[in-house]
Motif scaffolding. Structure first.
Motif, short mmCIF file in Angstrom:
data_model
loop_
_atom_site.label_atom_id
_atom_site.label_comp_id
_atom_site.label_asym_id
_atom_site.label_seq_id
_atom_site.Cartn_x
_atom_site.Cartn_y
_atom_site.Cartn_z
N LEU A 125 42.58 108.42 -108.55
CA LEU A 125 43.42 107.87 -107.48
C LEU A 125 43.85 108.97 -106.51
N ASN A 142 39.85 100.27 -102.18
CA ASN A 142 40.51 99.03 -101.72
C ASN A 142 41.14 99.17 -100.33
N GLY A 159 34.04 103.47 -111.21
CA GLY A 159 35.34 102.90 -111.55
C GLY A 159 36.44 103.18 -110.55
N MET A 193 38.53 102.17 -107.37
CA MET A 193 38.82 101.01 -106.53
C MET A 193 38.91 101.46 -105.08
N THR A 196 45.08 93.76 -105.26
CA THR A 196 44.77 95.18 -105.46
C THR A 196 43.28 95.41 -105.72
N TYR A 228 52.10 108.42 -105.34
CA TYR A 228 51.70 107.56 -106.47
C TYR A 228 52.38 107.97 -107.78
N ARG A 265 41.15 93.55 -98.18
CA ARG A 265 40.50 94.13 -99.37
C ARG A 265 39.32 93.28 -99.82
N ARG A 291 51.21 92.62 -97.05
CA ARG A 291 50.60 92.46 -98.38
C ARG A 291 49.67 91.25 -98.42
N LEU A 328 52.55 105.92 -110.97
CA LEU A 328 51.31 105.60 -111.70
C LEU A 328 50.77 106.80 -112.48
N LYS A 371 43.04 103.99 -96.10
CA LYS A 371 42.61 105.02 -97.05
C LYS A 371 41.26 105.65 -96.62
N PHE A 385 43.58 106.15 -114.58
CA PHE A 385 42.83 106.37 -113.34
C PHE A 385 43.58 107.26 -112.35
N ALA A 419 49.74 99.31 -99.03
CA ALA A 419 50.83 98.62 -98.32
C ALA A 419 52.03 98.58 -99.25
P1 IDP Z 1 48.69 98.08 -104.80
O1 IDP Z 1 47.96 99.14 -104.01
O2 IDP Z 1 48.09 96.70 -104.56
O3 IDP Z 1 50.18 98.10 -104.57
P2 IDP Z 1 49.17 99.34 -107.39
O4 IDP Z 1 49.20 98.62 -108.70
O5 IDP Z 1 50.44 99.84 -106.83
O6 IDP Z 1 48.42 98.36 -106.35
O7 IDP Z 1 48.12 100.53 -107.56
C1 IDP Z 1 48.05 101.54 -106.59
C2 IDP Z 1 46.59 101.92 -106.39
O8 IDP Z 1 46.03 102.38 -107.61
C3 IDP Z 1 45.68 100.74 -105.99
O9 IDP Z 1 45.74 100.45 -104.61
C4 IDP Z 1 44.32 101.27 -106.40
O10 IDP Z 1 43.85 102.21 -105.44
C5 IDP Z 1 44.65 102.02 -107.68
N1 IDP Z 1 44.46 101.19 -108.87
C6 IDP Z 1 45.28 100.22 -109.34
N2 IDP Z 1 44.80 99.69 -110.48
C7 IDP Z 1 43.64 100.34 -110.74
C8 IDP Z 1 42.67 100.25 -111.80
O11 IDP Z 1 42.78 99.44 -112.74
N3 IDP Z 1 41.59 101.09 -111.72
C9 IDP Z 1 41.43 101.99 -110.72
N4 IDP Z 1 42.32 102.11 -109.70
C10 IDP Z 1 43.42 101.31 -109.72
#
Ligand code: IDP
Ligand code: MG
Length: 166
Positions: free
Chosen positions: A63, A123, A119, A121, A98, A51, A109, A92, A54, A11, A59, A127
């Motif tokens: 995102l 990360n 706020g 992430m 996450t 995405y 991560r 993974r 989601l 990312k 968020f 994957a």
């Molecule tokens: P993953 O990337 O581990 O598969 P997912 O639940 O699919 O996790 O979420 C996709 C992406 O959304 C995450 O990698 C992260 O960038 C973002 N994300 C997930 N949960 C949160 C949150 O609670 N706050 C802010 N961003 C989030």
């Protein structure tokens, strides 16, 4: 063990921080085959499609901004496809949880991610999480001709096109 392919996106937070090489080195620990790779400056439409599951999350807008590089100086994404036995789970596991604050510190991560005060992430990578998601995502990010065929034992380590010329 099931042969799988999985999509990885390094990312924009990681690209901006010059972590690309370190992340690739970690991913290589999985001993998978890299069958596709490209640098992409992500459009809003591509981020939304990637995405889309989601889109109801609070968020979601942040995102999309993150994946599009808007929060990281316009940095692109490095998109990769890895193939091999249990590729999805292997990647993974290397990626970690996450939320970087919950990720084991030995994972990608856990080592390189952070939550910003705003706020977001950061990360480091995406994957694919299962076979269905991987198939959808690989088709979304790569055209078939951009991927080389996974190597089978005994085949030379070059692309299909080169094999034909040999
Ligand atoms: P993953 O990337 O581990 O598969 P997912 O639940 O699919 O996790 O979420 C996709 C992406 O959304 C995450 O990698 C992260 O960038 C973002 N994300 C997930 N949960 C949160 C949150 O609670 N706050 C802010 N961003 C989030
Ligand atoms: Mg996910």
């Amino acid at each position: 063990m099931a042969e799988q392919a999985t999509l990885v996106l390094i990312k924009p937070d990681a690209v901006q921080k010059r972590l690309t090489g370190l992340v690739l080195a970690r991913l290589e620990d999985a001993q998978l085959q890299l069958i596709g790779a490209k640098v992409i400056r992500v459009s809003r439409a591509l981020a939304e499609e990637h995405y889309k599951a989601l889109r109801e999350k609070p968020f979601f807008q942040e995102l999309l901004q993150h994946l599009c590089g808007d929060l990281h100086g316009g940095a692109p994404v490095l998109a990769l496809v890895y193939a091999g036995p249990e590729a999805i789970l292997k990647v993974r596991k290397l990626a970690g949880a996450t939320n970087p604050d919950h990720a084991d510190p030995t994972t990608i991560r856990g080592a390189f991610g952070r939550n910003t005060l705003e706020g977001v992430m950061e990360n480091v990578l995406h994957a694919s999480s299962d076979d269905r998601e991987a198939a959808r995502e690989i088709a979304l990010w790569f055209r078939p001709e951009e991927l080389i065929e996974p190597l089978r034992s005994g085949r030379p380590a070059v692309s299909t096109a080169q094999n034909k010329e040999a």
